[in-house]
Design a protein around this motif. Structure first.
Motif, short mmCIF file in Angstrom:
data_model
loop_
_atom_site.label_atom_id
_atom_site.label_comp_id
_atom_site.label_asym_id
_atom_site.label_seq_id
_atom_site.Cartn_x
_atom_site.Cartn_y
_atom_site.Cartn_z
N SER A 166 -31.24 -22.04 -63.00
CA SER A 166 -31.06 -22.30 -64.43
C SER A 166 -29.58 -22.38 -64.79
O SER A 166 -29.17 -23.18 -65.63
CB SER A 166 -31.74 -21.21 -65.27
OG SER A 166 -33.13 -21.24 -65.05
N PHE A 167 -28.77 -21.56 -64.11
CA PHE A 167 -27.33 -21.57 -64.36
C PHE A 167 -26.72 -22.91 -63.95
O PHE A 167 -25.87 -23.46 -64.65
CB PHE A 167 -26.65 -20.42 -63.61
CG PHE A 167 -25.18 -20.33 -63.87
CD1 PHE A 167 -24.71 -19.72 -65.02
CD2 PHE A 167 -24.27 -20.87 -62.98
CE1 PHE A 167 -23.35 -19.64 -65.28
CE2 PHE A 167 -22.91 -20.80 -63.23
CZ PHE A 167 -22.45 -20.19 -64.38
N ILE A 168 -27.15 -23.44 -62.81
CA ILE A 168 -26.65 -24.75 -62.36
C ILE A 168 -27.01 -25.82 -63.38
O ILE A 168 -26.19 -26.69 -63.71
CB ILE A 168 -27.20 -25.10 -60.97
CG1 ILE A 168 -26.59 -24.17 -59.92
CG2 ILE A 168 -26.94 -26.57 -60.62
CD1 ILE A 168 -27.26 -24.23 -58.57
N CYS A 169 -28.22 -25.76 -63.92
CA CYS A 169 -28.63 -26.69 -64.96
C CYS A 169 -27.74 -26.54 -66.19
O CYS A 169 -27.29 -27.53 -66.78
CB CYS A 169 -30.10 -26.47 -65.31
SG CYS A 169 -30.74 -27.65 -66.51
N THR A 170 -27.45 -25.30 -66.57
CA THR A 170 -26.56 -25.05 -67.70
C THR A 170 -25.19 -25.68 -67.47
O THR A 170 -24.60 -26.26 -68.38
CB THR A 170 -26.43 -23.54 -67.95
OG1 THR A 170 -27.69 -23.01 -68.34
CG2 THR A 170 -25.40 -23.24 -69.03
N GLN A 171 -24.69 -25.58 -66.25
CA GLN A 171 -23.38 -26.16 -65.96
C GLN A 171 -23.39 -27.68 -66.09
O GLN A 171 -22.40 -28.28 -66.51
CB GLN A 171 -22.90 -25.73 -64.57
CG GLN A 171 -22.64 -24.24 -64.46
CD GLN A 171 -21.81 -23.70 -65.61
OE1 GLN A 171 -20.68 -24.11 -65.82
NE2 GLN A 171 -22.39 -22.79 -66.40
N LYS A 172 -24.51 -28.31 -65.79
CA LYS A 172 -24.64 -29.76 -66.01
C LYS A 172 -24.57 -30.06 -67.51
O LYS A 172 -23.96 -31.04 -67.93
CB LYS A 172 -25.95 -30.28 -65.42
CG LYS A 172 -25.96 -30.29 -63.91
CD LYS A 172 -27.28 -30.81 -63.39
CE LYS A 172 -27.29 -30.83 -61.87
NZ LYS A 172 -28.55 -31.37 -61.32
#
Length: 105
Positions: free
Chosen positions: A65-71
């Motif tokens: 979810s954090f990686i998605c947030t960074q996108k």
């Protein structure tokens, strides 16, 4: 503002390669959060502090979810020249994680 919500939803959909369950409670909470986020972006008001501890906890506990947030952070920065605070990134990660938890059931 609608474009921001739609684009962020699309980033999430593509990142997790799934259809968004628009009838779910977690989806509605996620969209509500995105609407308020879009208002802050348009008005140029950054929400929250920069709590590095919570940020690191979200990064560690919810890596996908954090990686998605960074996108999403990259999209917002490049499209609107707006920096999301660490707290806002934490909230966004938590909402995405809750949404994901519903999908994985």
């Amino acid at each position: 503002m609608t474009q921001i919500v739609v684009c962020i939803s699309e980033i999430v959909r593509l990142h997790f390669a799934c259809d968004l369950e628009q009838d779910s409670f977690s989806f509605n909470r996620f969209i509500t959060h995105l609407r308020y986020l879009a208002q802050r972006i348009v008005s140029g008001v950054s929400g929250g502090k920069n709590d590095a501890f919570l940020y690191e906890q979200a990064k560690t506990n919810y890596p996908k979810s954090f990686i998605c947030t960074q996108k999403i952070v990259t999209y917002i920065k490049s499209s609107y020249a707006f920096e999301l605070s660490l707290d806002e990134q934490v909230y966004l990660t938590i909402h995405i994680q809750r949404f994901r938890d519903n999908i994985d059931k």
